[in-house]
Design a protein around this motif. Structure first.
Motif, PDB file in Angstrom:
ATOM      1  N   GLU A   1     -31.897  -2.396  -2.343  1.00  0.00           N
ATOM      2  CA  GLU A   1     -32.996  -1.432  -2.277  1.00  0.00           C
ATOM      3  C   GLU A   1     -32.793  -0.289  -3.271  1.00  0.00           C
ATOM      4  O   GLU A   1     -33.743   0.125  -3.943  1.00  0.00           O
ATOM      5  CB  GLU A   1     -33.126  -0.889  -0.859  1.00  0.00           C
ATOM      6  CG  GLU A   1     -34.359  -0.032  -0.668  1.00  0.00           C
ATOM      7  CD  GLU A   1     -34.572   0.331   0.793  1.00  0.00           C
ATOM      8  OE1 GLU A   1     -35.701   0.702   1.111  1.00  0.00           O
ATOM      9  OE2 GLU A   1     -33.625   0.251   1.601  1.00  0.00           O
ATOM     10  N   CYS A   2     -31.558   0.207  -3.418  1.00  0.00           N
ATOM     11  CA  CYS A   2     -31.265   1.278  -4.381  1.00  0.00           C
ATOM     12  C   CYS A   2     -31.525   0.825  -5.807  1.00  0.00           C
ATOM     13  O   CYS A   2     -32.098   1.564  -6.610  1.00  0.00           O
ATOM     14  CB  CYS A   2     -29.810   1.729  -4.262  1.00  0.00           C
ATOM     15  SG  CYS A   2     -29.432   2.668  -2.789  1.00  0.00           S
ATOM     16  N   VAL A   3     -31.114  -0.405  -6.127  1.00  0.00           N
ATOM     17  CA  VAL A   3     -31.309  -0.934  -7.483  1.00  0.00           C
ATOM     18  C   VAL A   3     -32.794  -1.094  -7.773  1.00  0.00           C
ATOM     19  O   VAL A   3     -33.289  -0.662  -8.823  1.00  0.00           O
ATOM     20  CB  VAL A   3     -30.561  -2.268  -7.676  1.00  0.00           C
ATOM     21  CG1 VAL A   3     -30.905  -2.900  -9.022  1.00  0.00           C
ATOM     22  CG2 VAL A   3     -29.060  -2.059  -7.560  1.00  0.00           C
ATOM     23  N   ILE A   4     -33.528  -1.683  -6.841  1.00  0.00           N
ATOM     24  CA  ILE A   4     -34.962  -1.902  -7.051  1.00  0.00           C
ATOM     25  C   ILE A   4     -35.701  -0.568  -7.164  1.00  0.00           C
ATOM     26  O   ILE A   4     -36.564  -0.396  -8.028  1.00  0.00           O
ATOM     27  CB  ILE A   4     -35.554  -2.793  -5.941  1.00  0.00           C
ATOM     28  CG1 ILE A   4     -35.019  -4.214  -6.122  1.00  0.00           C
ATOM     29  CG2 ILE A   4     -37.079  -2.782  -5.971  1.00  0.00           C
ATOM     30  CD1 ILE A   4     -35.400  -5.176  -5.035  1.00  0.00           C
ATOM     31  N   ASP A   5     -35.365   0.392  -6.300  1.00  0.00           N
ATOM     32  CA  ASP A   5     -36.011   1.711  -6.373  1.00  0.00           C
ATOM     33  C   ASP A   5     -35.750   2.364  -7.731  1.00  0.00           C
ATOM     34  O   ASP A   5     -36.655   2.950  -8.328  1.00  0.00           O
ATOM     35  CB  ASP A   5     -35.508   2.622  -5.252  1.00  0.00           C
ATOM     36  CG  ASP A   5     -36.065   2.249  -3.885  1.00  0.00           C
ATOM     37  OD1 ASP A   5     -37.023   1.430  -3.825  1.00  0.00           O
ATOM     38  OD2 ASP A   5     -35.526   2.747  -2.876  1.00  0.00           O
ATOM     39  N   ALA A   6     -34.522   2.277  -8.215  1.00  0.00           N
ATOM     40  CA  ALA A   6     -34.190   2.880  -9.509  1.00  0.00           C
ATOM     41  C   ALA A   6     -34.936   2.191 -10.647  1.00  0.00           C
ATOM     42  O   ALA A   6     -35.482   2.853 -11.539  1.00  0.00           O
ATOM     43  CB  ALA A   6     -32.682   2.831  -9.746  1.00  0.00           C
ATOM     44  N   LEU A   7     -34.989   0.869 -10.614  1.00  0.00           N
ATOM     45  CA  LEU A   7     -35.654   0.134 -11.688  1.00  0.00           C
ATOM     46  C   LEU A   7     -37.171   0.267 -11.636  1.00  0.00           C
ATOM     47  O   LEU A   7     -37.848   0.087 -12.650  1.00  0.00           O
ATOM     48  CB  LEU A   7     -35.260  -1.347 -11.632  1.00  0.00           C
ATOM     49  CG  LEU A   7     -33.795  -1.634 -11.934  1.00  0.00           C
ATOM     50  CD1 LEU A   7     -33.507  -3.119 -11.737  1.00  0.00           C
ATOM     51  CD2 LEU A   7     -33.417  -1.187 -13.336  1.00  0.00           C
ATOM     52  N   ASP A   8     -37.709   0.599 -10.457  1.00  0.00           N
ATOM     53  CA  ASP A   8     -39.147   0.792 -10.301  1.00  0.00           C
ATOM     54  C   ASP A   8     -39.594   2.179 -10.772  1.00  0.00           C
ATOM     55  O   ASP A   8     -40.774   2.440 -10.890  1.00  0.00           O
ATOM     56  CB  ASP A   8     -39.533   0.578  -8.833  1.00  0.00           C
ATOM     57  CG  ASP A   8     -41.036   0.512  -8.622  1.00  0.00           C
ATOM     58  OD1 ASP A   8     -41.734  -0.099  -9.467  1.00  0.00           O
ATOM     59  OD2 ASP A   8     -41.514   1.072  -7.618  1.00  0.00           O
ATOM     60  N   ASP A   9     -38.640   3.033 -11.071  1.00  0.00           N
ATOM     61  CA  ASP A   9     -38.919   4.417 -11.459  1.00  0.00           C
ATOM     62  C   ASP A   9     -38.886   4.536 -12.992  1.00  0.00           C
ATOM     63  O   ASP A   9     -37.864   4.284 -13.621  1.00  0.00           O
ATOM     64  CB  ASP A   9     -37.850   5.319 -10.830  1.00  0.00           C
ATOM     65  CG  ASP A   9     -38.115   6.777 -11.070  1.00  0.00           C
ATOM     66  OD1 ASP A   9     -38.145   7.198 -12.247  1.00  0.00           O
ATOM     67  OD2 ASP A   9     -38.269   7.515 -10.082  1.00  0.00           O
TER      68      ASP A   9
ATOM     69  N   ALA B   1     -29.643   8.884  -8.269  1.00  0.00           N
ATOM     70  CA  ALA B   1     -30.197   7.590  -7.838  1.00  0.00           C
ATOM     71  C   ALA B   1     -29.586   6.447  -8.644  1.00  0.00           C
ATOM     72  O   ALA B   1     -29.232   5.403  -8.085  1.00  0.00           O
ATOM     73  CB  ALA B   1     -31.719   7.591  -7.982  1.00  0.00           C
ATOM     74  N   LEU B   2     -29.452   6.629  -9.945  1.00  0.00           N
ATOM     75  CA  LEU B   2     -28.874   5.596 -10.801  1.00  0.00           C
ATOM     76  C   LEU B   2     -27.398   5.377 -10.494  1.00  0.00           C
ATOM     77  O   LEU B   2     -26.915   4.241 -10.518  1.00  0.00           O
ATOM     78  CB  LEU B   2     -29.062   5.964 -12.274  1.00  0.00           C
ATOM     79  CG  LEU B   2     -30.501   5.864 -12.796  1.00  0.00           C
ATOM     80  CD1 LEU B   2     -30.638   6.573 -14.136  1.00  0.00           C
ATOM     81  CD2 LEU B   2     -30.913   4.397 -12.903  1.00  0.00           C
ATOM     82  N   SER B   3     -26.677   6.439 -10.188  1.00  0.00           N
ATOM     83  CA  SER B   3     -25.260   6.317  -9.821  1.00  0.00           C
ATOM     84  C   SER B   3     -25.113   5.573  -8.505  1.00  0.00           C
ATOM     85  O   SER B   3     -24.258   4.697  -8.361  1.00  0.00           O
ATOM     86  CB  SER B   3     -24.606   7.698  -9.707  1.00  0.00           C
ATOM     87  OG  SER B   3     -24.574   8.333 -10.964  1.00  0.00           O
ATOM     88  N   GLU B   4     -25.953   5.919  -7.531  1.00  0.00           N
ATOM     89  CA  GLU B   4     -25.912   5.251  -6.232  1.00  0.00           C
ATOM     90  C   GLU B   4     -26.216   3.759  -6.368  1.00  0.00           C
ATOM     91  O   GLU B   4     -25.644   2.927  -5.660  1.00  0.00           O
ATOM     92  CB  GLU B   4     -26.908   5.896  -5.270  1.00  0.00           C
ATOM     93  CG  GLU B   4     -26.858   5.342  -3.877  1.00  0.00           C
ATOM     94  CD  GLU B   4     -27.812   6.047  -2.923  1.00  0.00           C
ATOM     95  OE1 GLU B   4     -28.075   5.472  -1.859  1.00  0.00           O
ATOM     96  OE2 GLU B   4     -28.286   7.148  -3.230  1.00  0.00           O
ATOM     97  N   ALA B   5     -27.088   3.415  -7.304  1.00  0.00           N
ATOM     98  CA  ALA B   5     -27.443   2.022  -7.530  1.00  0.00           C
ATOM     99  C   ALA B   5     -26.392   1.285  -8.368  1.00  0.00           C
ATOM    100  O   ALA B   5     -26.485   0.074  -8.553  1.00  0.00           O
ATOM    101  CB  ALA B   5     -28.807   1.933  -8.223  1.00  0.00           C
ATOM    102  N   GLY B   6     -25.411   2.007  -8.884  1.00  0.00           N
ATOM    103  CA  GLY B   6     -24.366   1.382  -9.681  1.00  0.00           C
ATOM    104  C   GLY B   6     -24.788   1.066 -11.103  1.00  0.00           C
ATOM    105  O   GLY B   6     -24.184   0.239 -11.768  1.00  0.00           O
TER     106      GLY B   6
END
Length: 119
Positions: free
Chosen positions: A15-23, A59-64
């Motif tokens: 979810e974190c990765v998708i949210d970051a990439l959707d932004d 957000a990007l850090s949390e998503a790795g």
């Protein structure tokens, strides 16, 4: 088939990765982070306010997708630099038919992770 998000210590949260990439702002930040940059440098390169850059980098850090890479020392203060640390992202199903995200991290990151400049 389960649609739960898969996460473990070495796997970023889907979810974190998708949210970051959707932004759009996050994608733009990833695009400019080809080499380590401070928050101020990222803000200047993207023409975004510092407050936005701080939120998006979190957000990007949390998503790795972004990592801290050493710092720039100016006087007593050290400014953190950030760098995009990915080469490829893949989303698929694991053996239990749960969605999973894998981030292939850049092999170049260790070179930058210990960089510190003193002024």
């Amino acid at each position: 088939m389960s649609l739960e998000f898969s996460s473990s210590d070495d796997t970023p949260d889907l979810e974190c990765v998708i949210d970051a990439l959707d932004d759009g702002d996050c994608r733009e930040i990833i695009a400019v982070l080809e080499e380590p940059m401070t928050v101020h440098e990222v803000a200047e390169a993207t023409d975004r306010p510092l407050s936005t850059i701080y939120r998006k980098l979190d957000a990007l850090s949390e998503a790795g997708l972004v990592e801290e890479a050493g710092g720039v020392r100016r006087g007593r203060h050290q400014k953190t630099r950030y760098v995009a640390n990915l080469e490829r992202i893949s989303i698929g199903f694991d053996d239990d038919n749960e969605l999973r995200v894998d981030v292939d991290h850049s092999s170049d990151l260790p070179l930058w992770s210990d960089v510190t400049q003193e002024f």
